[in-house]
Design an enzyme around this catalytic site. Structure first.
Site, PDB file in Angstrom:
ATOM      1  N   HIS A  37       0.835  -1.209   0.000  1.00  0.00           N
ATOM      2  CA  HIS A  37       0.000   0.000   0.000  1.00  0.00           C
ATOM      3  C   HIS A  37       0.867   1.255   0.000  1.00  0.00           C
ATOM      4  O   HIS A  37       0.646   2.175  -0.803  1.00  0.00           O
ATOM      5  CB  HIS A  37      -0.915  -0.009   1.227  1.00  0.00           C
ATOM      6  N   GLU A  38       1.856   1.300   0.881  1.00  0.00           N
ATOM      7  CA  GLU A  38       2.722   2.478   0.952  1.00  0.00           C
ATOM      8  C   GLU A  38       3.560   2.625  -0.315  1.00  0.00           C
ATOM      9  O   GLU A  38       3.798   3.742  -0.789  1.00  0.00           O
ATOM     10  CB  GLU A  38       3.628   2.383   2.183  1.00  0.00           C
ATOM     11  N   HIS A  64       1.567   4.244  -3.048  1.00  0.00           N
ATOM     12  CA  HIS A  64       1.540   5.711  -2.996  1.00  0.00           C
ATOM     13  C   HIS A  64       2.664   6.299  -3.837  1.00  0.00           C
ATOM     14  O   HIS A  64       2.460   7.259  -4.596  1.00  0.00           O
ATOM     15  CB  HIS A  64       1.687   6.189  -1.548  1.00  0.00           C
ATOM     16  N   GLU A  72      -5.814   7.393  -1.192  1.00  0.00           N
ATOM     17  CA  GLU A  72      -5.712   6.221  -0.327  1.00  0.00           C
ATOM     18  C   GLU A  72      -6.369   5.006  -0.982  1.00  0.00           C
ATOM     19  O   GLU A  72      -5.821   3.894  -0.942  1.00  0.00           O
ATOM     20  CB  GLU A  72      -6.368   6.511   1.028  1.00  0.00           C
TER      21      GLU A  72
END
Length: 321
Positions: free
Chosen positions: A177-178, A181, A231
């Site tokens: 997930h990070e 980004h 997000e």
């Protein structure tokens, strides 16, 4: 003598009288319509406003692009070089703030984080060369669970998030997930939006004259929705990244359930309505991930992950970390 001269009638001066009339006419016209007598002020102002608006619109349109993975149209004016420079600054600041809590690379938990990052990077060519990545594990039980990846590919993981992750699949959910980004360049997108937010604030302030009101309106209508959209995009990108690396995408659902339980126990953001938050609610994230699972499972199946899993022990041994 002085009194006599002062009281004498003044000589007629056509040019002066004309200027007086012109000034009077200009004043009257400006007072009635807001423009000068000859209309030059209004035309020039209109030209300036029209020119600036046109230039701004052209600049905006020419700086639209599609985000990786999702193809979402977004405004981007921050270069990759500037983004990496900001990442380096953030990296130094983070080291200065948490450097004393960073554990050595040979620490078992640090090796676990390094192993997951390596597997994600090796399995996803879009993430670049493995040598460009560096991982730091911050061990301080008093710090809240957190993890983030900077634009210069520096990874920070707080040890307090590891019990929530439980295993490599859960940790891969967080790190993918990070990483999503940064793959989508969300940091640069946020910086690109800041001048637009400032313009909106000024426009609302000119209409209302209330500083707190314009900040609230821009925050609620633009900044927070944009943050939640990024997000969700990182959730989708991360799910695809971890699936391509042969992690189990179903683990993402369990991870966010555990995160939701933690939020309820700790009261950390559990009572904040979603429209007032920078992040979607964990329950909504779970719903979206469940919708994306078939696509993620299909991607994992394409990677021949059953065969890959047989070589995982050897993979761990040859890991450069």
């Amino acid at each position: 003598m002085w009194r006599f001269i002062k009281n004498q009638p003044r000589a007629f001066r056509p040019s002066q009288s004309f200027r007086s009339y012109r000034n009077y006419a200009t004043y009257r016209t400006f007072g009635n319509t807001g423009f000068s007598a000859d209309g030059l002020w209004s035309r020039k102002t209109g030209y300036w406003i029209g020119g600036i608006t046109t230039a701004g619109a052209l600049f905006y349109v020419t700086h639209l692009e599609r985000a990786p993975v999702t193809g979402r149209r977004r405004f981007m004016m921050v270069s990759e070089g500037l983004e990496k420079y900001m990442g380096e600054r953030s990296y130094r600041q983070t080291l200065q703030q948490f450097g004393r809590y960073i554990v050595p690379d040979h620490h078992p938990q640090a090796r676990q984080v390094q192993r997951v990052v390596e597997r994600l990077v090796r399995s996803n060519p879009d993430l670049g060369n493995l040598e460009d990545w560096k991982v730091h594990l911050i061990h301080n039980p008093s710090l809240p669970p957190n993890a983030f990846v900077l634009p210069n590919r520096r990874v920070f993981v707080f040890s307090s998030i590891l019990p929530i992750c439980q295993d490599d699949d859960g940790l891969a959910t967080v790190l993918a997930h990070e990483t999503g980004h940064q793959l989508a360049r969300h940091s640069a997108e946020h910086m690109s939006r800041m001048p637009l937010y400032t313009i909106f604030c000024l426009g609302i302030y000119m209409l209302t004259g209330i500083d707190t009101l314009n900040r609230l309106i821009v925050n609620m209508l633009f900044e927070l929705p944009a943050s939640r959209e990024m997000e969700r995009e990182a959730d989708f990108a991360g799910l695809m990244l971890m699936s391509r690396a042969c992690y189990h995408p179903e683990a993402a659902v369990q991870l966010w359930k555990r995160m939701s339980d933690y939020e309820r126990r700790s009261g950390n953001g559990a009572n904040i309505p979603e429209f007032m938050s920078t992040h979607p609610l964990s329950t909504h994230r779970i719903e979206l991930i469940q919708q994306w699972l078939p696509e993620a499972q299909s991607m994992r199946a394409q990677g021949d992950c059953d065969t890959y899993s047989q070589f995982l022990p050897a993979f761990h041994q040859v890991s450069r970390w």
